[in-house]
Motif scaffolding. Structure first.
Motif, PDB file in Angstrom:
ATOM      1  N   ARG A  23       0.838  -1.113   0.104  1.00 42.48           N
ATOM      2  CA  ARG A  23      -0.021   0.028  -0.041  1.00 42.48           C
ATOM      3  C   ARG A  23       1.055   1.347  -0.276  1.00 42.48           C
ATOM      4  O   ARG A  23       1.857   1.465   0.628  1.00 42.48           O
ATOM      5  N   VAL A  24       0.450   2.318  -0.933  1.00 40.01           N
ATOM      6  CA  VAL A  24       1.218   3.459  -0.881  1.00 40.01           C
ATOM      7  C   VAL A  24       1.129   4.498   0.382  1.00 40.01           C
ATOM      8  O   VAL A  24       0.074   3.975   1.092  1.00 40.01           O
ATOM      9  N   GLU A  25       2.055   5.135   0.929  1.00 46.78           N
ATOM     10  CA  GLU A  25       1.917   5.959   1.834  1.00 46.78           C
ATOM     11  C   GLU A  25       1.963   7.317   1.837  1.00 46.78           C
ATOM     12  O   GLU A  25       2.928   7.875   0.915  1.00 46.78           O
ATOM     13  N   ALA A  26       1.048   8.165   2.201  1.00 42.61           N
ATOM     14  CA  ALA A  26       0.860   9.465   1.763  1.00 42.61           C
ATOM     15  C   ALA A  26       2.081  10.090   2.633  1.00 42.61           C
ATOM     16  O   ALA A  26       2.427   9.890   3.795  1.00 42.61           O
ATOM     17  N   GLU A  27       2.742  11.118   1.761  1.00 49.77           N
ATOM     18  CA  GLU A  27       3.501  12.229   2.357  1.00 49.77           C
ATOM     19  C   GLU A  27       3.089  13.607   2.607  1.00 49.77           C
ATOM     20  O   GLU A  27       2.289  13.888   1.702  1.00 49.77           O
ATOM     21  N   ALA A  28       3.383  14.206   3.629  1.00 52.60           N
ATOM     22  CA  ALA A  28       2.947  15.743   3.714  1.00 52.60           C
ATOM     23  C   ALA A  28       3.470  16.478   2.625  1.00 52.60           C
ATOM     24  O   ALA A  28       3.123  17.727   2.236  1.00 52.60           O
ATOM     25  N   GLY A  29       4.655  15.979   1.966  1.00 53.20           N
ATOM     26  CA  GLY A  29       5.180  16.649   0.876  1.00 53.20           C
ATOM     27  C   GLY A  29       6.745  17.007   1.377  1.00 53.20           C
ATOM     28  O   GLY A  29       7.183  18.117   1.685  1.00 53.20           O
ATOM     29  N   THR A  30       7.517  15.985   0.676  1.00 55.84           N
ATOM     30  CA  THR A  30       9.047  16.090   1.089  1.00 55.84           C
ATOM     31  C   THR A  30       9.263  17.084   0.030  1.00 55.84           C
ATOM     32  O   THR A  30       9.117  17.184  -1.028  1.00 55.84           O
ATOM     33  N   THR A  31       9.691  18.337   0.721  1.00 58.71           N
ATOM     34  CA  THR A  31      10.281  19.487  -0.071  1.00 58.71           C
ATOM     35  C   THR A  31      11.839  19.496  -0.152  1.00 58.71           C
ATOM     36  O   THR A  31      12.349  20.560  -0.846  1.00 58.71           O
ATOM     37  N   GLN A  32      12.318  18.679   0.278  1.00 62.43           N
ATOM     38  CA  GLN A  32      13.961  18.624   0.075  1.00 62.43           C
ATOM     39  C   GLN A  32      14.626  17.244  -0.353  1.00 62.43           C
ATOM     40  O   GLN A  32      14.048  16.274  -0.220  1.00 62.43           O
ATOM     41  N   THR A  33      15.614  17.530  -1.452  1.00 62.95           N
ATOM     42  CA  THR A  33      16.286  16.100  -1.894  1.00 62.95           C
ATOM     43  C   THR A  33      17.525  16.624  -1.861  1.00 62.95           C
ATOM     44  O   THR A  33      18.090  17.811  -2.055  1.00 62.95           O
ATOM     45  N   MET A  34      18.580  15.426  -1.548  1.00 67.71           N
ATOM     46  CA  MET A  34      20.052  15.750  -1.726  1.00 67.71           C
ATOM     47  C   MET A  34      20.592  15.521  -3.258  1.00 67.71           C
ATOM     48  O   MET A  34      20.171  14.262  -3.596  1.00 67.71           O
ATOM     49  N   LEU A  35      21.455  16.518  -3.787  1.00 72.53           N
ATOM     50  CA  LEU A  35      21.956  16.054  -4.958  1.00 72.53           C
ATOM     51  C   LEU A  35      23.400  16.390  -4.955  1.00 72.53           C
ATOM     52  O   LEU A  35      23.917  17.440  -4.276  1.00 72.53           O
ATOM     53  N   PRO A  36      24.440  15.664  -5.553  1.00 71.37           N
ATOM     54  CA  PRO A  36      25.639  16.030  -5.559  1.00 71.37           C
ATOM     55  C   PRO A  36      26.002  17.219  -6.755  1.00 71.37           C
ATOM     56  O   PRO A  36      25.358  17.215  -7.572  1.00 71.37           O
ATOM     57  N   GLY A  37      27.122  17.769  -6.267  1.00 69.73           N
ATOM     58  CA  GLY A  37      27.389  19.024  -7.450  1.00 69.73           C
ATOM     59  C   GLY A  37      28.521  19.500  -7.284  1.00 69.73           C
ATOM     60  O   GLY A  37      29.522  19.149  -6.417  1.00 69.73           O
ATOM     61  N   THR A  38      29.102  20.294  -8.145  1.00 72.96           N
ATOM     62  CA  THR A  38      30.460  20.613  -8.259  1.00 72.96           C
ATOM     63  C   THR A  38      30.555  22.199  -8.191  1.00 72.96           C
ATOM     64  O   THR A  38      29.899  22.758  -9.226  1.00 72.96           O
ATOM     65  N   VAL A 206      21.442  15.996 -11.766  1.00 66.75           N
ATOM     66  CA  VAL A 206      20.216  15.571 -11.549  1.00 66.75           C
ATOM     67  C   VAL A 206      19.589  14.533 -12.130  1.00 66.75           C
ATOM     68  O   VAL A 206      19.856  14.577 -13.304  1.00 66.75           O
ATOM     69  N   PRO A 207      19.498  13.240 -11.354  1.00 69.97           N
ATOM     70  CA  PRO A 207      18.800  12.166 -12.159  1.00 69.97           C
ATOM     71  C   PRO A 207      17.738  12.411 -13.184  1.00 69.97           C
ATOM     72  O   PRO A 207      16.719  13.171 -12.560  1.00 69.97           O
ATOM     73  N   LEU A 208      17.626  11.950 -14.199  1.00 73.36           N
ATOM     74  CA  LEU A 208      16.444  12.234 -14.987  1.00 73.36           C
ATOM     75  C   LEU A 208      14.962  11.989 -14.359  1.00 73.36           C
ATOM     76  O   LEU A 208      14.081  12.929 -14.585  1.00 73.36           O
ATOM     77  N   PRO A 209      14.777  11.082 -13.545  1.00 72.71           N
ATOM     78  CA  PRO A 209      13.503  10.970 -12.780  1.00 72.71           C
ATOM     79  C   PRO A 209      13.275  12.319 -12.124  1.00 72.71           C
ATOM     80  O   PRO A 209      11.956  12.392 -11.930  1.00 72.71           O
ATOM     81  N   GLN A 210      14.283  12.972 -11.572  1.00 79.22           N
ATOM     82  CA  GLN A 210      14.013  14.077 -10.789  1.00 79.22           C
ATOM     83  C   GLN A 210      14.088  15.544 -11.594  1.00 79.22           C
ATOM     84  O   GLN A 210      13.674  16.492 -11.025  1.00 79.22           O
ATOM     85  N   ALA A 211      14.479  15.372 -12.701  1.00 75.32           N
ATOM     86  CA  ALA A 211      14.620  16.606 -13.647  1.00 75.32           C
ATOM     87  C   ALA A 211      13.369  17.168 -13.789  1.00 75.32           C
ATOM     88  O   ALA A 211      13.180  18.251 -13.892  1.00 75.32           O
ATOM     89  N   MET A 212      12.145  16.406 -13.720  1.00 68.55           N
ATOM     90  CA  MET A 212      10.952  17.106 -13.838  1.00 68.55           C
ATOM     91  C   MET A 212      10.371  18.026 -12.827  1.00 68.55           C
ATOM     92  O   MET A 212       9.632  18.771 -12.920  1.00 68.55           O
ATOM     93  N   VAL A 213      10.964  17.742 -11.712  1.00 71.15           N
ATOM     94  CA  VAL A 213      10.553  18.795 -10.583  1.00 71.15           C
ATOM     95  C   VAL A 213      11.589  19.938 -10.123  1.00 71.15           C
ATOM     96  O   VAL A 213      11.557  20.656  -9.182  1.00 71.15           O
ATOM     97  N   ILE A 214      12.677  19.944 -10.973  1.00 68.44           N
ATOM     98  CA  ILE A 214      13.602  21.207 -10.885  1.00 68.44           C
ATOM     99  C   ILE A 214      13.480  22.040 -12.039  1.00 68.44           C
ATOM    100  O   ILE A 214      13.488  21.829 -13.281  1.00 68.44           O
ATOM    101  N   GLU A 215      13.244  23.286 -11.741  1.00 68.39           N
ATOM    102  CA  GLU A 215      13.148  24.379 -12.770  1.00 68.39           C
ATOM    103  C   GLU A 215      13.869  25.570 -12.290  1.00 68.39           C
ATOM    104  O   GLU A 215      14.315  25.792 -11.182  1.00 68.39           O
ATOM    105  N   PRO A 216      13.911  26.475 -13.039  1.00 67.18           N
ATOM    106  CA  PRO A 216      14.743  27.679 -12.743  1.00 67.18           C
ATOM    107  C   PRO A 216      13.929  28.522 -11.633  1.00 67.18           C
ATOM    108  O   PRO A 216      12.647  28.407 -11.589  1.00 67.18           O
ATOM    109  N   GLY A 217      14.560  28.790 -10.664  1.00 68.79           N
ATOM    110  CA  GLY A 217      13.998  29.570  -9.497  1.00 68.79           C
ATOM    111  C   GLY A 217      13.968  28.612  -8.133  1.00 68.79           C
ATOM    112  O   GLY A 217      13.966  28.992  -6.883  1.00 68.79           O
ATOM    113  N   THR A 218      14.134  27.046  -8.737  1.00 71.58           N
ATOM    114  CA  THR A 218      14.237  26.331  -7.668  1.00 71.58           C
ATOM    115  C   THR A 218      15.461  26.434  -6.567  1.00 71.58           C
ATOM    116  O   THR A 218      16.733  26.924  -6.936  1.00 71.58           O
TER     117      THR A 218
END
Length: 347
Positions: A23-38, A206-218
């Motif tokens: 069964r899926v679990e509802a989340e309040a809305g995870t607003t943070q994700t960790m991504l590597p960068g240089t 940014v992995p492709l699956p997460q690219a849909m939720v990254i946009e200018p201004g994030t």
């Protein structure tokens, strides 16, 4: 159902394929994700100072990590090219003065009707040529690194110098010195790299699956530092090895806490888009035809549903999708369902 794909499968066949559901679990809305960068210097803020002429480096006047001001001396270079350019400049200067005197004399003689107009026109053309040649020689001195006051001194004193001073083109920090005292360098050989270190860029992978939720201004921040900024550009080119795209974050606040070349783990604040957010087992999400999918249990079998991946851990994945609280998704036996999806959906 949009792009949903119905995969018909009875209970007996599902058990035989080893398919388990969770069964899926509802989340309040995870607003943070960790991504590597240089951390990198924006290209428009990086200047490479090259040797203006071939010669011998007499002295290096600055060290790496040293702050410099525009116009500040950073090296001295002894050059035979510079001597030759000064010699031809002085020749052109003498030729221009002689041509100017001839023009002045012929103008006076023409007024007195001593010479014909054709001779005056010839003299005037000779002067224009001499003046253009002088300007060309002066520009060559400037290209070789002679400052305007030094060119003026040469014009007045007619005394040549064997060395020139290399100056910083902008305010910034010396990132690297590429030559040392006593070294012979060819013309245009890099001597220094100087950068303005505010703002800086962080290139996020940014992995492709997460690219849909990254946009200018994030918004992005680097935990443990004061550095924070926002995405200014999301790349279109996919790295074939990592299947990720680059998001460029401009960091102005706290840029001094970062260093070019530094690898960071950045916390990215994802904006809610109104879609419900759910937590599912990590193995419940698959990639197919450039999309992420989950398989929702239905009375007829399973419904393959495209989802947007928000964050991933080894055990669970946060997704955004139009699901219901009592929906169940396949968590094992996914390969059988993926094969069914390929047959029906293609791609």
């Amino acid at each position: 159902m949009g792009n949903d794909v119905l995969l018909r499968m009875d209970e007996r066949r599902a058990r035989a394929a080893g398919i388990d559901v969770t069964r899926v679990e509802a989340e309040a809305g995870t607003t943070q994700t960790m991504l590597p960068g240089t951390v990198v210097v924006p290209p428009q803020q990086l200047r490479i100072v090259a040797a203006p002429a071939a010669g011998l480096v007499e002295a290096v006047l600055v060290a790496p990590n040293e702050a410099v001001r525009a116009g500040e001396p950073i090296a001295r270079l002894r050059s035979t090219d510079l001597l030759e350019a000064q010699r031809t400049y002085l020749q052109a200067l003498s030729a221009e003065e002689l041509a100017r005197q001839r023009l002045r004399r012929d103008e006076q003689m023409f007024k007195e009707r001593i010479i014909a107009e054709r001779r005056l026109l010839t003299t005037r053309a000779d002067y224009d040529f001499a003046r253009t040649t002088l300007q060309e020689r002066e520009q060559m001195l400037a290209l070789l690194g002679m400052a305007e006051p030094d060119i003026g001194e040469l014009r007045e004193s007619r005394r040549m110098v064997a060395a020139l001073t290399v100056t910083a083109p902008v305010d910034g920090v010396v990132l690297e010195t590429k030559a040392s005292a006593g070294e012979r360098v060819p013309a245009s050989d890099p001597l220094f790299s100087i950068a303005q270190l505010k703002p800086l860029w962080v290139n996020l992978q940014v992995p492709l699956p997460q690219a849909m939720v990254i946009e200018p201004g994030t918004r992005m921040s680097v935990p443990g530092t004061t550095a924070q900024g926002e995405v200014v550009r999301l790349g279109r080119l996919v790295d074939p090895t990592t299947q990720s795209v680059t998001a460029v974050v401009e960091v102005s606040d706290g840029a001094e806490a970062l260093r070019p070349g530094q690898v960071v783990n950045a916390s990215v604040a994802l904006r809610p888009n109104g879609a419900p957010q759910w937590r599912v087992p990590a193995g419940a999400v698959v990639r197919h035809a450039g999309k992420s999918w989950v398989f929702v249990r239905t009375a007829e079998g399973f419904r393959a549903k495209p989802v947007t991946v928000i964050a991933e851990t080894p055990n669970a994945t946060s997704i955004r999708a139009g699901l219901a609280p009592d929906d169940q998704v396949a968590s094992r036996g996914i390969l059988t369902l993926l094969a069914e999806l390929t047959d029906v959906y293609g791609g």
